[in-house]
Design a protein around this motif. Structure first.
Motif, PDB file in Angstrom:
ATOM      1  N   GLY A  80       0.504  -1.031  -0.100  1.00 29.64           N
ATOM      2  CA  GLY A  80      -0.087  -0.114  -0.087  1.00 29.64           C
ATOM      3  C   GLY A  80       0.690   1.367   0.280  1.00 29.64           C
ATOM      4  N   TYR A  81       1.700   1.355  -0.013  1.00 23.97           N
ATOM      5  CA  TYR A  81       2.733   2.301  -0.411  1.00 23.97           C
ATOM      6  C   TYR A  81       2.847   3.185  -1.751  1.00 23.97           C
ATOM      7  CZ  TYR A  81       5.730   0.617   4.162  1.00 23.97           C
ATOM      8  OH  TYR A  81       6.572   0.739   5.535  1.00 23.97           O
ATOM      9  N   THR A  82       3.118   4.509  -1.576  1.00 23.49           N
ATOM     10  CA  THR A  82       2.303   5.253  -2.275  1.00 23.49           C
ATOM     11  C   THR A  82       4.031   5.884  -2.658  1.00 23.49           C
ATOM     12  OG1 THR A  82       1.961   7.425  -1.346  1.00 23.49           O
ATOM     13  CG2 THR A  82       0.264   5.933  -1.889  1.00 23.49           C
ATOM     14  N   PRO A  83       4.082   6.401  -3.768  1.00 22.56           N
ATOM     15  CA  PRO A  83       6.092   7.195  -3.548  1.00 22.56           C
ATOM     16  C   PRO A  83       6.398   8.138  -2.720  1.00 22.56           C
ATOM     17  CG  PRO A  83       5.493   6.330  -5.862  1.00 22.56           C
ATOM     18  CD  PRO A  83       4.276   6.286  -4.921  1.00 22.56           C
ATOM     19  N   LEU A  84       5.006   8.297  -2.294  1.00 18.16           N
ATOM     20  CA  LEU A  84       5.560   9.689  -1.368  1.00 18.16           C
ATOM     21  C   LEU A  84       5.878   8.845  -0.469  1.00 18.16           C
ATOM     22  CD1 LEU A  84       5.632  12.515  -0.295  1.00 18.16           C
ATOM     23  CD2 LEU A  84       2.508  12.258   0.338  1.00 18.16           C
ATOM     24  N   ILE A  85       4.746   7.295  -0.179  1.00 17.09           N
ATOM     25  CA  ILE A  85       4.967   6.860   1.710  1.00 17.09           C
ATOM     26  C   ILE A  85       6.440   6.332   1.860  1.00 17.09           C
ATOM     27  CG2 ILE A  85       4.322   5.115   2.382  1.00 17.09           C
ATOM     28  CD1 ILE A  85       2.034   5.611   1.979  1.00 17.09           C
ATOM     29  N   LEU A  86       6.810   5.966   0.007  1.00 16.83           N
ATOM     30  CA  LEU A  86       8.019   5.136   0.292  1.00 16.83           C
ATOM     31  C   LEU A  86       9.426   6.401   0.600  1.00 16.83           C
ATOM     32  CD1 LEU A  86      10.316   2.756  -0.037  1.00 16.83           C
ATOM     33  CD2 LEU A  86       9.548   3.528  -2.596  1.00 16.83           C
ATOM     34  N   ALA A  95      -2.294   9.785   1.349  1.00 17.57           N
ATOM     35  CA  ALA A  95      -2.612   8.301   1.136  1.00 17.57           C
ATOM     36  C   ALA A  95      -2.508   7.958   1.950  1.00 17.57           C
ATOM     37  CB  ALA A  95      -1.771   8.083   0.030  1.00 17.57           C
ATOM     38  N   ARG A  96      -2.790   6.231   2.193  1.00 15.70           N
ATOM     39  CA  ARG A  96      -3.152   5.398   3.039  1.00 15.70           C
ATOM     40  C   ARG A  96      -2.250   4.067   2.975  1.00 15.70           C
ATOM     41  NH1 ARG A  96      -5.485   6.744   8.126  1.00 15.70           N
ATOM     42  NH2 ARG A  96      -7.131   8.717   7.832  1.00 15.70           N
ATOM     43  N   ASP A  97      -1.685   3.512   3.489  1.00 14.86           N
ATOM     44  CA  ASP A  97      -0.790   1.648   3.240  1.00 14.86           C
ATOM     45  C   ASP A  97      -1.982   1.407   3.831  1.00 14.86           C
ATOM     46  OD1 ASP A  97      -0.635   1.264   5.938  1.00 14.86           O
ATOM     47  OD2 ASP A  97       1.538   2.001   6.104  1.00 14.86           O
ATOM     48  N   GLN A  98      -1.780  -0.081   3.912  1.00 17.54           N
ATOM     49  CA  GLN A  98      -2.675  -1.005   3.771  1.00 17.54           C
ATOM     50  C   GLN A  98      -3.287  -1.389   5.486  1.00 17.54           C
ATOM     51  OE1 GLN A  98      -1.284  -4.963   2.708  1.00 17.54           O
ATOM     52  NE2 GLN A  98      -1.704  -4.691   0.545  1.00 17.54           N
ATOM     53  N   VAL A 124      -3.753  15.914  11.099  1.00 19.84           N
ATOM     54  CA  VAL A 124      -2.618  15.212  12.141  1.00 19.84           C
ATOM     55  C   VAL A 124      -3.365  14.007  13.253  1.00 19.84           C
ATOM     56  CG1 VAL A 124      -0.758  17.366  12.770  1.00 19.84           C
ATOM     57  CG2 VAL A 124      -3.303  17.578  13.585  1.00 19.84           C
ATOM     58  N   SER A 125      -5.003  14.785  12.957  1.00 19.56           N
ATOM     59  CA  SER A 125      -6.013  14.321  13.055  1.00 19.56           C
ATOM     60  C   SER A 125      -6.280  12.614  13.303  1.00 19.56           C
ATOM     61  CB  SER A 125      -7.733  14.633  13.533  1.00 19.56           C
ATOM     62  OG  SER A 125      -7.887  14.861  11.946  1.00 19.56           O
ATOM     63  N   GLN A 126      -6.163  12.534  11.417  1.00 10.93           N
ATOM     64  CA  GLN A 126      -6.356  11.343  11.314  1.00 10.93           C
ATOM     65  C   GLN A 126      -5.617  10.327  12.143  1.00 10.93           C
ATOM     66  OE1 GLN A 126      -4.391  11.905   6.793  1.00 10.93           O
ATOM     67  NE2 GLN A 126      -6.995  11.877   6.435  1.00 10.93           N
ATOM     68  N   LYS A 127      -6.048   8.329  12.069  1.00 10.06           N
ATOM     69  CA  LYS A 127      -5.999   7.195  12.636  1.00 10.06           C
ATOM     70  C   LYS A 127      -5.829   6.484  11.582  1.00 10.06           C
ATOM     71  CE  LYS A 127      -8.605   8.912  16.670  1.00 10.06           C
ATOM     72  NZ  LYS A 127     -10.330   8.749  17.375  1.00 10.06           N
ATOM     73  N   ASP A 128      -4.902   5.376  12.289  1.00  8.10           N
ATOM     74  CA  ASP A 128      -4.827   3.889  11.264  1.00  8.10           C
ATOM     75  C   ASP A 128      -5.200   3.736  11.650  1.00  8.10           C
ATOM     76  OD1 ASP A 128      -3.797   3.102  14.336  1.00  8.10           O
ATOM     77  OD2 ASP A 128      -1.496   2.498  12.687  1.00  8.10           O
ATOM     78  N   THR A 129      -5.276   1.825  11.691  1.00 11.59           N
ATOM     79  CA  THR A 129      -6.272   1.041  11.849  1.00 11.59           C
ATOM     80  C   THR A 129      -6.524   0.384  13.298  1.00 11.59           C
ATOM     81  OG1 THR A 129      -4.344  -0.879  11.441  1.00 11.59           O
ATOM     82  CG2 THR A 129      -5.733  -0.449   9.637  1.00 11.59           C
ATOM     83  N   ASN A 130      -5.178   0.717  14.044  1.00 16.15           N
ATOM     84  CA  ASN A 130      -5.587   0.171  15.371  1.00 16.15           C
ATOM     85  C   ASN A 130      -5.730   1.597  16.581  1.00 16.15           C
ATOM     86  OD1 ASN A 130      -4.048  -1.743  15.264  1.00 16.15           O
ATOM     87  ND2 ASN A 130      -1.896  -0.652  15.021  1.00 16.15           N
ATOM     88  N   GLY A 131      -6.468   2.818  15.562  1.00 17.37           N
ATOM     89  CA  GLY A 131      -6.789   4.001  16.262  1.00 17.37           C
ATOM     90  C   GLY A 131      -5.712   5.289  16.599  1.00 17.37           C
ATOM     91  N   TRP A 132      -4.085   4.726  15.955  1.00 16.00           N
ATOM     92  CA  TRP A 132      -3.046   5.737  16.569  1.00 16.00           C
ATOM     93  C   TRP A 132      -3.104   6.929  15.771  1.00 16.00           C
ATOM     94  CZ3 TRP A 132       0.503   0.745  17.065  1.00 16.00           C
ATOM     95  CH2 TRP A 132      -0.007   0.061  17.658  1.00 16.00           C
TER      96      TRP A 132
END
Length: 308
Positions: free
Chosen positions: A166-172, A194-197, A225-233
């Protein structure tokens, strides 16, 4: 990371120590002469006269070991005249080797800019993906080569393509700490959200490494800064988990400032002001320079940390 991008994979046809092999630039195939026919040996070594003879006898698209064509070998080794000759003789541009890499991908990986330009001008597809889901643009990011990345984008490379993780070039680029290419991709319109897996954003990745320069750039381009991942972090959680608790505090105060317009003026928030940025205000309080605080260091504002 090594597994994701194929760096740790044993390449088929890789010569054992002491075997006769052809010289090659960084990233190119390691070749044993005995694995190559005359055409492929000539393409790898840059012998145009032999390539001409080989093409007349065998055609342009025959395969050597590991499914490499003459064009793969010429591109990896930067033999521009041979690349041009093969292209003019209507070789197939988008064939894959055993790693699902096209000649364009090999030219990008080996930073052979002239070969990249020739292939793109003649219609090579910049959006093919290798065995790990990486496109030519991902490979340009790994090399931190903005010139090659620019060529790819000029020829309609997908700036937000995702590999298998799920890495975009920017995330990479953020994960590899390549500040110049991060800024370049953002200027070209890469998705800062952008979001990875695992739903991690570029800002979360930067925070996990204490990368102040990258954090500031991402905030300048509107990172949330308020966005969360699948763990809520959130990004602030990634900072504290990886040992950058003062950075975590400053990110939290920046979030308050975004929400209320008046973050606390104590501690890490001091100095946060509105800057002239492409999208919205950024955090002037993030000191530019080295990563925030070493994981083993004393994390205390009074100790003169990099975050003020």
């Amino acid at each position: 990371m090594k597994r994701i991008f194929g760096f740790g994979r044993k390449r088929k046809g890789q010569p054992p120590s002491g075997s006769a092999s052809l010289p090659c630039p960084a990233g190119a195939y390691e070749l044993r002469q005995k694995d190559l026919g005359k055409l492929h040996r000539a393409a790898a070594s840059g012998d145009l006269a032999q390539v001409r003879q080989g093409v007349k006898k065998y055609g342009t698209d025959g395969r050597a070991k590991a499914e490499r064509t003459a064009l793969h070998l010429a591109c990896a080794n930067g033999h521009v005249d041979i690349v041009m000759y093969l292209v003019e003789n209507k070789c197939k541009l988008n064939l894959f080797d055993n790693d699902n890499r096209s000649p364009l991908m090999k030219a990008v990986q080996c930073q052979q800019e002239k070969c990249v330009a020739i292939l793109l001008e003649h219609g090579a597809d910049p959006n093919l993906a290798d065995a790990d889901g990486n496109t030519a643009l991902h490979l340009a990011v790994l090399s931190s080569n903005t010139t090659v990345a620019g060529l790819l984008l000029e020829h309609n490379a997908n700036i937000d393509s995702q590999n298998k993780e799920g890495y975009t070039p920017l995330i990479l680029a953020v994960s590899e700490h390549h500040e110049e290419i991060v800024e370049f991709l953002l200027r070209k319109g890469a998705d800062v959200h952008a979001r990875d897996q695992c739903e991690r954003t570029p800002l979360m990745t930067a925070a996990s490494g204490g990368e102040l320069n990258l954090i500031k750039v991402l905030l300048q381009y509107g990172a949330d800064v308020s966005q969360k991942d699948t763990n809520g972090w959130r990004a602030e959680d990634y900072a504290v988990i990886h040992g950058y608790s003062s950075l975590s505090k400053q990110l939290a105060e920046y979030a308050d400032w975004e929400n209320t317009g008046e973050a606390s003026m104590g501690g890490g928030a001091r100095g946060i002001t509105a800057l002239g940025t492409p999208h919205r205000a950024a955090a002037a309080g993030f000191t530019l320079g080295a990563p925030a605080v070493d994981r083993g260091a004393i994390d205390d504002f009074s100790q003169g940390d990099s975050i003020r």
